[in-house]
Enzyme design. Sequence first.
Site, PDB file in Angstrom:
ATOM      1  N   GLU A 147       0.824  -1.219   0.000  1.00  0.00           N
ATOM      2  CA  GLU A 147       0.000   0.000   0.000  1.00  0.00           C
ATOM      3  C   GLU A 147       0.858   1.269   0.000  1.00  0.00           C
ATOM      4  O   GLU A 147       0.819   2.056   0.970  1.00  0.00           O
ATOM      5  CB  GLU A 147      -0.968  -0.002   1.184  1.00  0.00           C
ATOM      6  CG  GLU A 147      -2.014  -1.086   1.092  1.00  0.00           C
ATOM      7  CD  GLU A 147      -3.092  -0.974   2.172  1.00  0.00           C
ATOM      8  OE1 GLU A 147      -2.885  -0.257   3.172  1.00  0.00           O
ATOM      9  OE2 GLU A 147      -4.141  -1.609   2.005  1.00  0.00           O
ATOM     10  N   GLU A 304      -6.478  -7.879  -0.443  1.00  0.00           N
ATOM     11  CA  GLU A 304      -6.845  -7.879   0.986  1.00  0.00           C
ATOM     12  C   GLU A 304      -8.297  -7.464   1.136  1.00  0.00           C
ATOM     13  O   GLU A 304      -8.748  -6.531   0.450  1.00  0.00           O
ATOM     14  CB  GLU A 304      -6.040  -6.833   1.763  1.00  0.00           C
ATOM     15  CG  GLU A 304      -4.580  -7.097   1.944  1.00  0.00           C
ATOM     16  CD  GLU A 304      -3.922  -5.965   2.758  1.00  0.00           C
ATOM     17  OE1 GLU A 304      -4.614  -5.283   3.529  1.00  0.00           O
ATOM     18  OE2 GLU A 304      -2.715  -5.765   2.577  1.00  0.00           O
ATOM     19  N   TRP A 312      -9.307  -0.495  12.934  1.00  0.00           N
ATOM     20  CA  TRP A 312      -8.816   0.879  12.854  1.00  0.00           C
ATOM     21  C   TRP A 312      -9.923   1.905  12.620  1.00  0.00           C
ATOM     22  O   TRP A 312      -9.630   3.078  12.425  1.00  0.00           O
ATOM     23  CB  TRP A 312      -7.732   0.992  11.779  1.00  0.00           C
ATOM     24  CG  TRP A 312      -8.040   0.237  10.515  1.00  0.00           C
ATOM     25  CD1 TRP A 312      -7.616  -1.031  10.212  1.00  0.00           C
ATOM     26  CD2 TRP A 312      -8.855   0.654   9.413  1.00  0.00           C
ATOM     27  NE1 TRP A 312      -8.107  -1.419   8.976  1.00  0.00           N
ATOM     28  CE2 TRP A 312      -8.875  -0.398   8.469  1.00  0.00           C
ATOM     29  CE3 TRP A 312      -9.572   1.809   9.117  1.00  0.00           C
ATOM     30  CZ2 TRP A 312      -9.572  -0.339   7.267  1.00  0.00           C
ATOM     31  CZ3 TRP A 312     -10.271   1.871   7.916  1.00  0.00           C
ATOM     32  CH2 TRP A 312     -10.266   0.808   7.008  1.00  0.00           C
ATOM     33  N   GLU A 352      -2.485  -4.822  15.531  1.00  0.00           N
ATOM     34  CA  GLU A 352      -3.647  -5.313  14.792  1.00  0.00           C
ATOM     35  C   GLU A 352      -4.278  -6.557  15.416  1.00  0.00           C
ATOM     36  O   GLU A 352      -4.939  -7.326  14.731  1.00  0.00           O
ATOM     37  CB  GLU A 352      -3.239  -5.563  13.337  1.00  0.00           C
ATOM     38  CG  GLU A 352      -2.790  -4.265  12.687  1.00  0.00           C
ATOM     39  CD  GLU A 352      -2.560  -4.348  11.191  1.00  0.00           C
ATOM     40  OE1 GLU A 352      -3.026  -3.459  10.474  1.00  0.00           O
ATOM     41  OE2 GLU A 352      -1.902  -5.309  10.766  1.00  0.00           O
ATOM     42  N   HIS A 355      -7.962  -7.221  14.879  1.00  0.00           N
ATOM     43  CA  HIS A 355      -8.428  -7.331  13.489  1.00  0.00           C
ATOM     44  C   HIS A 355      -8.845  -8.778  13.239  1.00  0.00           C
ATOM     45  O   HIS A 355      -8.179  -9.707  13.676  1.00  0.00           O
ATOM     46  CB  HIS A 355      -7.273  -6.955  12.558  1.00  0.00           C
ATOM     47  CG  HIS A 355      -7.680  -6.616  11.164  1.00  0.00           C
ATOM     48  ND1 HIS A 355      -8.145  -7.558  10.271  1.00  0.00           N
ATOM     49  CD2 HIS A 355      -7.699  -5.432  10.506  1.00  0.00           C
ATOM     50  CE1 HIS A 355      -8.427  -6.954   9.116  1.00  0.00           C
ATOM     51  NE2 HIS A 355      -8.167  -5.663   9.231  1.00  0.00           N
TER      52      HIS A 355
END
Length: 661
Positions: A147, A304, A312, A352, A355
């Site tokens: 990213e 993804e 987040w 994370e 997540h």
Amino acid sequence: MHLSGIAYGGDYNPEQWPEEVWATDVALMREAGVNLVSIGIFSWALLETDEGRFDPSWLDRMMDLLHRAGIAVDLATPTAAPPAWLTRRHPQIRPVTREGHVLGQGARAGFCPSSTAYAEAAAHITEQLGRRYAGHPALALWHVHNEYGGHVPACYCDASAAAFRVWLQERYGGLSALNAAWGTAFWGQRYGDWEEIDPPRLAPSAVNPAQQLDFVRFSSDALLDCFRRERDILHRVSPGVPVTTNFMASSCKNIDYWKWAREVDIVSNDHYLRGEEPDNHIDLSLAADLTRSLAGGRPWLLMEHSTSAVNWQSRNIAKTPGQMRRNSLAHVARGADSVMFFQWRASRAGAEKFHSAMVPHGGTQTRVWRDVVRLGADLGALAPVQGSTVTAEVGVVWDWESWWALELDWRPSSEHTYRERVWACYDRLWRWHLTVDFVHPSADLSAYRLVVVPSLYLVSTEAAANLAAYVAGGGTLVVSYFSGIVDEHDAIHPGGHPGALRELLGLTVEEFLPLRAAQTVELEQGCLGEVWAEDLVLQGAEPILHYVDGPAAGKPAITRHRFGDGHAWYLSTRLRGEHLDHVLVRACADAGVPTARADLPSSVEVVRRVGADASYLFAINHGDTDAAVPVAGTEILTGEVCDGSLKVPAGEVRVVREPRS
Ligand code: GAL
């Protein structure tokens, strides 16, 4: 990529786990039908433990283990996570914000794209990995970085300032051209020496808009150079293996992906639902259509998304039963040849840990895991869909440069945003089951019966001519307010607004009349506008609806102009929902494009992929009542044969193989 069928898997971070867990992981991957994993994305510090100390033995073992299990690898270059030793040895690689803050170590993405030390270290680790794994039988794809631009889209340090000056010299050749393009006579900003030019750092007031625009262009290009350097190394040392980098197509403002898409071997994208938004599946479709458009209509990779909640957002809403499946198959319906997740196994530590993952903290005794296994079986059955393509009848213009310019400082109304207008138009087309391609304003538009232009504030003369040629040739164009206003330097097109589109639209905007907060204006036939109104003077266009009240009461609000063999519509206020439908329906009639279908509820998403031998109709029921979809063929997931109509239960997905006629 040499994979047969739809790729299934996700980011896999085995380095976060003791090796005993690896065998379990691979066994579970096989159980779930996983055939591709992305590894090494953030592993730089674990592969190169100090300058020149490269120890990939754990990755060797991992690659071999995956290969033995028949699982292919999307191997990352780990350059999105520069190691602490690198930052310590070369502190100048740390990025600097517009406010002058130097960003510290301890997260990820802590690098300046114009830093030589970073470039050299990134090239070194890329070359090491490329050489080592080039011939590895598990290697299917290179995943460069992660990213680009995600956390730090631009750096304002001195090295970036120097690189910006070089970029400007290449763009303008001389200072007089730059001074003219930037309009530096304004506020006495004239430059007499390249060294006087800085990035648009925090300043006492609004910084020159052309300077700001060029800095975003430069920053997108600086990151693209980082990508190109790694890609070129991989092409050289690992020929024949495709190279990608994961985009954030619809959510990343700062990267010009039209430019980037030309540089990757295969387009890949990450998409995360905005958990709290009720119609977030429409935003998902938008992202998928945009990604397919970036890929030039070719299949692309969903790199993804999430099995359930992310970590987040302000409130991280878990997906409801069936939602992950609908999301995944909606991406496939719109051209994805893979369904990949962040991430395979939920992390115990780090930022994370809340997540979702394919293997949640609760392991295999969870609904998410059962759904992951079921999805793997579905994707296995959908293997024949791989390589098929999607055809769209409507084009929606999308331009990052115009987005950047529209949202710079000091516009007539800060309530008017680019994404809102795109979304408002896309949403209506989606509900009418119209498949949309996104198009650059200079692209060939001849394939579309209708082209929608949601606020193209910045438009070059060349792009404006392209839009005009499309209409002259018989096309139907729908243009929303605050379009065609400035050129590529954010300078007003001369002769009155909208300078670049005045002739095409057959009108002049004498004045922008932005509305007060929460104010609405009434148009004829009960239409309501908000945020914006305009004082239009028609020069050839016919009025379709007038303002009834507000600052332009009695004047035209919606117009239509016959131009050559086509029609150009203009909407001078912000219409949403059914108010927008009211106008769009008439433009669609001009274009011969069908709108609401009596035989299909708007909550059922229907998209067709067309292959060599058959086409595949995806029907995704986002509603809470069962629906009947008109189609004939054999349903792939249930084996049901349908002869004209197929029941799609609430929340379910069906994919019908239609024989090619
Ligand atoms: C993506 C990123 C992943 C992970 C994910 C969490 O933007 O590429 O590494 O952080 O978000 O949703």
